[in-house]
Design a protein around this motif. Structure first.
Motif, PDB file in Angstrom:
ATOM      1  N   ALA A 116       0.831  -1.212   0.000  1.00 36.73           N
ATOM      2  CA  ALA A 116       0.000   0.000   0.000  1.00 36.73           C
ATOM      3  C   ALA A 116       0.865   1.260   0.000  1.00 36.73           C
ATOM      4  N   LYS A 117       1.962   1.252   0.750  1.00 36.56           N
ATOM      5  CA  LYS A 117       2.874   2.403   0.759  1.00 36.56           C
ATOM      6  C   LYS A 117       3.463   2.643  -0.620  1.00 36.56           C
ATOM      7  N   GLU A 118       3.841   1.569  -1.295  1.00 34.69           N
ATOM      8  CA  GLU A 118       4.425   1.694  -2.630  1.00 34.69           C
ATOM      9  C   GLU A 118       3.399   2.195  -3.633  1.00 34.69           C
ATOM     10  N   ILE A 119       2.194   1.696  -3.550  1.00 36.73           N
ATOM     11  CA  ILE A 119       1.125   2.170  -4.441  1.00 36.73           C
ATOM     12  C   ILE A 119       0.879   3.651  -4.211  1.00 36.73           C
ATOM     13  N   ASP A 120       0.775   4.045  -2.963  1.00 33.77           N
ATOM     14  CA  ASP A 120       0.545   5.453  -2.624  1.00 33.77           C
ATOM     15  C   ASP A 120       1.677   6.324  -3.163  1.00 33.77           C
ATOM     16  N   ARG A 121       2.899   5.868  -3.008  1.00 35.66           N
ATOM     17  CA  ARG A 121       4.060   6.617  -3.499  1.00 35.66           C
ATOM     18  C   ARG A 121       3.997   6.771  -5.018  1.00 35.66           C
ATOM     19  N   GLN A 122       3.683   5.688  -5.699  1.00 33.08           N
ATOM     20  CA  GLN A 122       3.637   5.759  -7.157  1.00 33.08           C
ATOM     21  C   GLN A 122       2.473   6.610  -7.661  1.00 33.08           C
ATOM     22  N   TYR A 139       0.147  -2.945 -13.483  1.00 31.32           N
ATOM     23  CA  TYR A 139       0.928  -3.961 -14.197  1.00 31.32           C
ATOM     24  C   TYR A 139       2.331  -4.100 -13.595  1.00 31.32           C
ATOM     25  N   ASN A 140       2.993  -2.981 -13.356  1.00 30.79           N
ATOM     26  CA  ASN A 140       4.360  -2.996 -12.826  1.00 30.79           C
ATOM     27  C   ASN A 140       4.448  -3.566 -11.417  1.00 30.79           C
ATOM     28  N   LEU A 141       3.354  -3.513 -10.682  1.00 31.69           N
ATOM     29  CA  LEU A 141       3.330  -4.067  -9.327  1.00 31.69           C
ATOM     30  C   LEU A 141       2.770  -5.488  -9.301  1.00 31.69           C
ATOM     31  N   ASN A 142       2.682  -6.089 -10.474  1.00 31.35           N
ATOM     32  CA  ASN A 142       2.306  -7.503 -10.616  1.00 31.35           C
ATOM     33  C   ASN A 142       0.886  -7.837 -10.181  1.00 31.35           C
ATOM     34  N   PHE A 143      -0.046  -6.907 -10.350  1.00 23.37           N
ATOM     35  CA  PHE A 143      -1.449  -7.232 -10.102  1.00 23.37           C
ATOM     36  C   PHE A 143      -1.987  -7.952 -11.328  1.00 23.37           C
TER      37      PHE A 143
END
Length: 101
Positions: free
Chosen positions: A49-55, A68-72
């Motif tokens: 969640a922190k990485e998603i928020d950052r991106q 896609y880049n976070l492998n969902f």
């Protein structure tokens, strides 16, 4: 925990986390629970969640590209994860950051 912090949100499951550490998922779960008091999946989701928020905040990539880049597996699952863990849809989170500038 350092592995999760540096994985850039690409670890999504306890098994995947355990594989990176060359231990069983059961051993990892017991060790994490004993040392932190929380489940391993809770930690994985927190870092993801922190990485998603950052991106969403700093990246110019589309929401689909971030997913896609976070492998969902698909953008629908990504949206559901973001809503559950960050409290809003990806587009609304991004919009709030852009309006705050």
């Amino acid at each position: 925990m350092e592995l999760l912090a540096t994985s850039e949100g690409k670890i999504h499951s306890v098994q995947e986390f355990a594989d990176h550490l060359f231990v069983s998922s059961q051993y990892l779960s017991q060790a994490v629970k004993k040392s932190t008091g929380e489940k391993t999946l809770t930690w994985i989701h927190r870092y993801l969640a922190k990485e998603i928020d950052r991106q969403l905040h700093f990246s110019d990539q589309s929401i689909k590209e971030i997913s896609y880049n976070l492998n969902f597996s698909n953008i629908s699952f990504f949206g559901k994860f973001v809503l559950a863990h960050l409290g809003d849809t990806p587009s609304k989170i991004r919009e709030k950051y852009q309006n705050a500038k």
